[in-house]
Design a protein around this motif. Structure first.
Motif, PDB file in Angstrom:
ATOM      1  N   LEU A 139      72.858  24.305 -14.514  1.00  0.00           N
ATOM      2  CA  LEU A 139      73.364  23.522 -13.250  1.00  0.00           C
ATOM      3  C   LEU A 139      73.416  24.531 -12.149  1.00  0.00           C
ATOM      4  O   LEU A 139      74.345  25.558 -11.958  1.00  0.00           O
ATOM      5  N   LYS A 140      72.763  23.742 -10.457  1.00  0.00           N
ATOM      6  CA  LYS A 140      72.431  25.121  -9.459  1.00  0.00           C
ATOM      7  C   LYS A 140      73.256  24.331  -8.645  1.00  0.00           C
ATOM      8  O   LYS A 140      73.680  22.634  -8.379  1.00  0.00           O
ATOM      9  N   ILE A 141      74.143  24.821  -7.712  1.00  0.00           N
ATOM     10  CA  ILE A 141      75.123  24.280  -7.196  1.00  0.00           C
ATOM     11  C   ILE A 141      74.189  24.280  -6.063  1.00  0.00           C
ATOM     12  O   ILE A 141      73.622  25.262  -5.515  1.00  0.00           O
ATOM     13  N   LEU A 142      73.915  23.094  -5.449  1.00  0.00           N
ATOM     14  CA  LEU A 142      73.801  23.064  -4.066  1.00  0.00           C
ATOM     15  C   LEU A 142      74.633  22.860  -3.027  1.00  0.00           C
ATOM     16  O   LEU A 142      73.827  23.162  -1.508  1.00  0.00           O
ATOM     17  N   THR A 143      75.461  22.715  -2.685  1.00  0.00           N
ATOM     18  CA  THR A 143      76.713  22.547  -1.697  1.00  0.00           C
ATOM     19  C   THR A 143      78.045  23.200  -2.574  1.00  0.00           C
ATOM     20  O   THR A 143      78.073  22.986  -3.368  1.00  0.00           O
ATOM     21  N   GLY A 167      83.402  33.522  -4.681  1.00  0.00           N
ATOM     22  CA  GLY A 167      83.862  32.841  -3.631  1.00  0.00           C
ATOM     23  C   GLY A 167      83.998  33.013  -2.195  1.00  0.00           C
ATOM     24  O   GLY A 167      83.545  33.674  -1.808  1.00  0.00           O
ATOM     25  N   GLU A 168      83.652  31.840  -1.163  1.00  0.00           N
ATOM     26  CA  GLU A 168      84.109  31.383  -0.079  1.00  0.00           C
ATOM     27  C   GLU A 168      84.800  30.503   0.570  1.00  0.00           C
ATOM     28  O   GLU A 168      85.651  30.216  -0.311  1.00  0.00           O
ATOM     29  N   PRO A 191      80.029  29.247  -4.381  1.00  0.00           N
ATOM     30  CA  PRO A 191      78.954  29.207  -2.369  1.00  0.00           C
ATOM     31  C   PRO A 191      77.460  28.672  -3.446  1.00  0.00           C
ATOM     32  O   PRO A 191      77.365  28.297  -4.547  1.00  0.00           O
ATOM     33  N   ALA A 192      77.113  27.814  -2.352  1.00  0.00           N
ATOM     34  CA  ALA A 192      75.377  27.645  -2.782  1.00  0.00           C
ATOM     35  C   ALA A 192      74.663  28.216  -3.645  1.00  0.00           C
ATOM     36  O   ALA A 192      74.625  29.690  -2.842  1.00  0.00           O
ATOM     37  N   GLY A 193      74.082  27.914  -4.088  1.00  0.00           N
ATOM     38  CA  GLY A 193      73.240  28.462  -4.753  1.00  0.00           C
ATOM     39  C   GLY A 193      73.298  30.006  -5.517  1.00  0.00           C
ATOM     40  O   GLY A 193      72.250  30.073  -6.761  1.00  0.00           O
ATOM     41  N   THR A 194      74.633  29.337  -6.463  1.00  0.00           N
ATOM     42  CA  THR A 194      75.029  29.553  -7.356  1.00  0.00           C
ATOM     43  C   THR A 194      74.684  28.527  -8.440  1.00  0.00           C
ATOM     44  O   THR A 194      74.625  28.089  -8.965  1.00  0.00           O
ATOM     45  N   ILE A 195      74.349  29.199  -9.709  1.00  0.00           N
ATOM     46  CA  ILE A 195      74.011  29.080 -11.076  1.00  0.00           C
ATOM     47  C   ILE A 195      75.510  29.221 -12.003  1.00  0.00           C
ATOM     48  O   ILE A 195      75.587  30.100 -12.616  1.00  0.00           O
ATOM     49  N   PHE A 196      75.629  27.841 -13.134  1.00  0.00           N
ATOM     50  CA  PHE A 196      76.545  28.236 -14.292  1.00  0.00           C
ATOM     51  C   PHE A 196      75.212  27.467 -15.511  1.00  0.00           C
ATOM     52  O   PHE A 196      73.608  26.612 -15.017  1.00  0.00           O
ATOM     53  N   ASP A 197      75.110  28.189 -16.887  1.00  0.00           N
ATOM     54  CA  ASP A 197      74.407  27.737 -17.912  1.00  0.00           C
ATOM     55  C   ASP A 197      74.885  26.486 -18.368  1.00  0.00           C
ATOM     56  O   ASP A 197      76.378  26.089 -18.433  1.00  0.00           O
ATOM     57  N   PHE A 198      73.940  25.306 -18.027  1.00  0.00           N
ATOM     58  CA  PHE A 198      75.280  24.208 -18.698  1.00  0.00           C
ATOM     59  C   PHE A 198      74.379  23.644 -20.246  1.00  0.00           C
ATOM     60  O   PHE A 198      73.351  24.215 -20.504  1.00  0.00           O
ATOM     61  N   LYS A 199      75.290  23.813 -20.949  1.00  0.00           N
ATOM     62  CA  LYS A 199      75.382  23.344 -22.659  1.00  0.00           C
ATOM     63  C   LYS A 199      76.094  21.701 -23.547  1.00  0.00           C
ATOM     64  O   LYS A 199      77.143  21.907 -22.719  1.00  0.00           O
ATOM     65  N   LEU A 200      75.708  21.831 -24.257  1.00  0.00           N
ATOM     66  CA  LEU A 200      76.737  20.514 -24.930  1.00  0.00           C
ATOM     67  C   LEU A 200      74.826  19.751 -26.068  1.00  0.00           C
ATOM     68  O   LEU A 200      73.966  20.209 -26.408  1.00  0.00           O
ATOM     69  N   VAL A 201      76.596  19.604 -26.980  1.00  0.00           N
ATOM     70  CA  VAL A 201      75.763  18.784 -28.410  1.00  0.00           C
ATOM     71  C   VAL A 201      76.082  17.592 -28.703  1.00  0.00           C
ATOM     72  O   VAL A 201      77.058  16.822 -28.317  1.00  0.00           O
ATOM     73  N   TYR A 202      74.820  16.621 -29.389  1.00  0.00           N
ATOM     74  CA  TYR A 202      74.448  15.617 -29.647  1.00  0.00           C
ATOM     75  C   TYR A 202      74.429  15.336 -31.503  1.00  0.00           C
ATOM     76  O   TYR A 202      73.750  16.370 -31.553  1.00  0.00           O
ATOM     77  N   ASN A 203      75.744  14.347 -31.671  1.00  0.00           N
ATOM     78  CA  ASN A 203      76.246  14.423 -33.337  1.00  0.00           C
ATOM     79  C   ASN A 203      74.445  13.250 -32.822  1.00  0.00           C
ATOM     80  O   ASN A 203      74.982  12.263 -32.600  1.00  0.00           O
ATOM     81  N   VAL A 204      73.808  13.199 -34.392  1.00  0.00           N
ATOM     82  CA  VAL A 204      73.381  12.440 -34.453  1.00  0.00           C
ATOM     83  C   VAL A 204      73.873  11.743 -35.521  1.00  0.00           C
ATOM     84  O   VAL A 204      73.587  12.396 -36.972  1.00  0.00           O
ATOM     85  N   GLU A 205      74.209  10.256 -35.137  1.00  0.00           N
ATOM     86  CA  GLU A 205      74.859   9.765 -36.283  1.00  0.00           C
ATOM     87  C   GLU A 205      73.867   8.652 -36.215  1.00  0.00           C
ATOM     88  O   GLU A 205      73.620   7.535 -37.961  1.00  0.00           O
ATOM     89  N   ASN A 206      72.799   7.587 -35.957  1.00  0.00           N
ATOM     90  CA  ASN A 206      72.311   6.629 -36.126  1.00  0.00           C
ATOM     91  C   ASN A 206      70.858   6.796 -35.375  1.00  0.00           C
ATOM     92  O   ASN A 206      70.475   6.328 -33.641  1.00  0.00           O
ATOM     93  N   GLY A 245      81.082  16.167   1.950  1.00  0.00           N
ATOM     94  CA  GLY A 245      79.399  16.648   1.544  1.00  0.00           C
ATOM     95  C   GLY A 245      79.493  18.160   0.436  1.00  0.00           C
ATOM     96  O   GLY A 245      79.101  18.961   0.392  1.00  0.00           O
ATOM     97  N   TYR A 246      80.939  18.610  -0.053  1.00  0.00           N
ATOM     98  CA  TYR A 246      80.887  19.212  -1.112  1.00  0.00           C
ATOM     99  C   TYR A 246      80.259  18.810  -2.835  1.00  0.00           C
ATOM    100  O   TYR A 246      80.246  17.409  -2.613  1.00  0.00           O
ATOM    101  N   GLY A 247      79.991  19.796  -3.494  1.00  0.00           N
ATOM    102  CA  GLY A 247      79.848  19.179  -4.334  1.00  0.00           C
ATOM    103  C   GLY A 247      78.337  18.718  -4.381  1.00  0.00           C
ATOM    104  O   GLY A 247      77.934  18.520  -6.247  1.00  0.00           O
ATOM    105  N   ARG A 248      77.406  19.258  -4.311  1.00  0.00           N
ATOM    106  CA  ARG A 248      76.163  18.279  -4.271  1.00  0.00           C
ATOM    107  C   ARG A 248      75.642  20.124  -5.666  1.00  0.00           C
ATOM    108  O   ARG A 248      75.588  21.132  -5.758  1.00  0.00           O
ATOM    109  N   VAL A 249      74.936  18.830  -7.172  1.00  0.00           N
ATOM    110  CA  VAL A 249      74.565  19.704  -7.858  1.00  0.00           C
ATOM    111  C   VAL A 249      73.016  19.437  -8.532  1.00  0.00           C
ATOM    112  O   VAL A 249      72.932  18.227  -8.237  1.00  0.00           O
TER     113      VAL A 249
END
Length: 231
Positions: A16-20, A126-127, A150-165, A195-199
Motif C-alpha cells: 500500500l503506497k501513500i500518495l498524499t 513523519g511530517e 509522508p507521500a511515497g511511504t510504503i506499507f506491507d498489505f496482507k489479509l486472509v480470506y476463508n474459503v467456505e463456499n 487531499g489527505y490519505g490518497r493511497v
C-alpha cells in the motif's frame, strides 16, 4: 447465504503506497517534537507509523455499502448487502455471520524504512502539516499542527480470506477487488476532503495456505486483482 466449514484459506499480499500525506490519529504519549496537536498512530514498540487493519476494513466496508445503497441515507450494518456481509461479517439480532476476511495491521515495508532513515523528516518518519481553522464570526485563526505519514511511504498489505463456499469464491474476490478500487478513488484516514490519505495498492498476489486445491483457479483470482492500481 451459505455458511459451510472451512475449505481453504487464501493469503492476499501486496503493498500500500501513500500518495498524499496520511493521518490516522493516535495519542500524544510519544511525540519527538513535543508540540504536535494531532499525532498519527504509531507502533508501541518501534514508534514507526502503522495503519490499523480496522481502518482498512471499516473504510472498504463503508465504501462498498455506499456503492450498493439505493438511498442517500446509508443503511444499518446488519442490513448490508449479502455480498458485503459474507466478507465482513454481521452480528445481527437473530443470526451471526462470521467474516470471511481477516485483516492485518499494516507495518512499514523494511526497504522503505531504510530509505526514510536517509531523509530528514519533521518527526520520526513523519511530517508536520500546519493548518488553520478560521471562525466565521470573529475571523480569528486557530492554528494547529497535524502529523502525517509522508507521500511515497510504503506499507506491507496482507489479509486472509476463508474459503467456505467455492461457488461464491469468485464473486467474493470481485467484491473485494471492487472495494480496493473504491478506496483508491477515495481516501484513508482523516481530512480526506483536504487531499489527505490518497493511497494505491501495488504488487497484489494471491496464494493458497492450507493445500493446493486444483478446483481453485488461482490465476483467475489473480486476474481479478491485476491492474488494481490508482485510477
Amino acid at each position: 447465504m451459505s455458511q459451510n466449514g472451512l475449505v481453504n484459506k487464501l493469503m492476499i499480499t501486496g503493498k500500500l503506497k501513500i500518495l498524499t500525506g496520511l493521518h490516522i490519529g493516535g495519542n500524544s504519549d510519544f511525540s519527538p517534537i513535543g508540540s504536535v496537536d494531532s499525532p498519527f498512530i504509531r507502533d508501541s514498540l518501534t514508534h514507526e507509523p502503522i495503519i490499523p487493519g480496522s481502518s482498512i476494513k471499516g473504510k472498504i466496508r463503508t465504501l462498498l455499502a455506499k456503492s450498493m445503497c439505493n438511498s442517500y441515507i446509508l443503511n444499518d450494518v446488519d442490513k448490508d448487502n449479502e455480498k458485503i456481509t459474507r466478507l465482513f461479517g454481521s452480528a445481527g439480532k437473530n443470526v451471526t455471520v462470521f467474516a470471511r476476511l481477516q485483516f492485518f495491521d499494516l507495518f512499514l515495508n523494511r526497504d522503505c524504512v531504510e530509505a526514510l532513515k536517509n531523509i530528514e523528516t519533521d518527526t520520526y518518519f513523519g511530517e508536520i502539516k500546519f493548518e488553520n481553522t478560521i471562525s466565521r464570526l470573529t475571523g480569528i485563526a486557530n492554528p494547529r499542527q497535524i502529523e502525517r505519514v509522508p507521500a511515497g511511504t510504503i506499507f506491507d498489505f496482507k489479509l486472509v480470506y476463508n474459503v467456505e463456499n467455492k461457488d461464491e469464491l469468485i464473486e467474493d474476490m470481485q467484491t473485494l477487488a471492487d472495494g480496493l478500487k473504491l478506496l483508491q478513488a477515495d481516501y484513508l484516514g482523516g481530512h480526506g476532503s483536504r487531499g489527505y490519505g490518497r493511497v494505491s495498492f501495488e504488487d497484489l498476489n494471491v496464494k493458497q495456505i492450507i493445500n493446493e486445491d486444483n478446483q481453485i483457479d488461482i490465476n483467475e483470482i489473480k486476474s481479478i486483482f491485476k491492474g488494481n492500481k490508482q485510477l
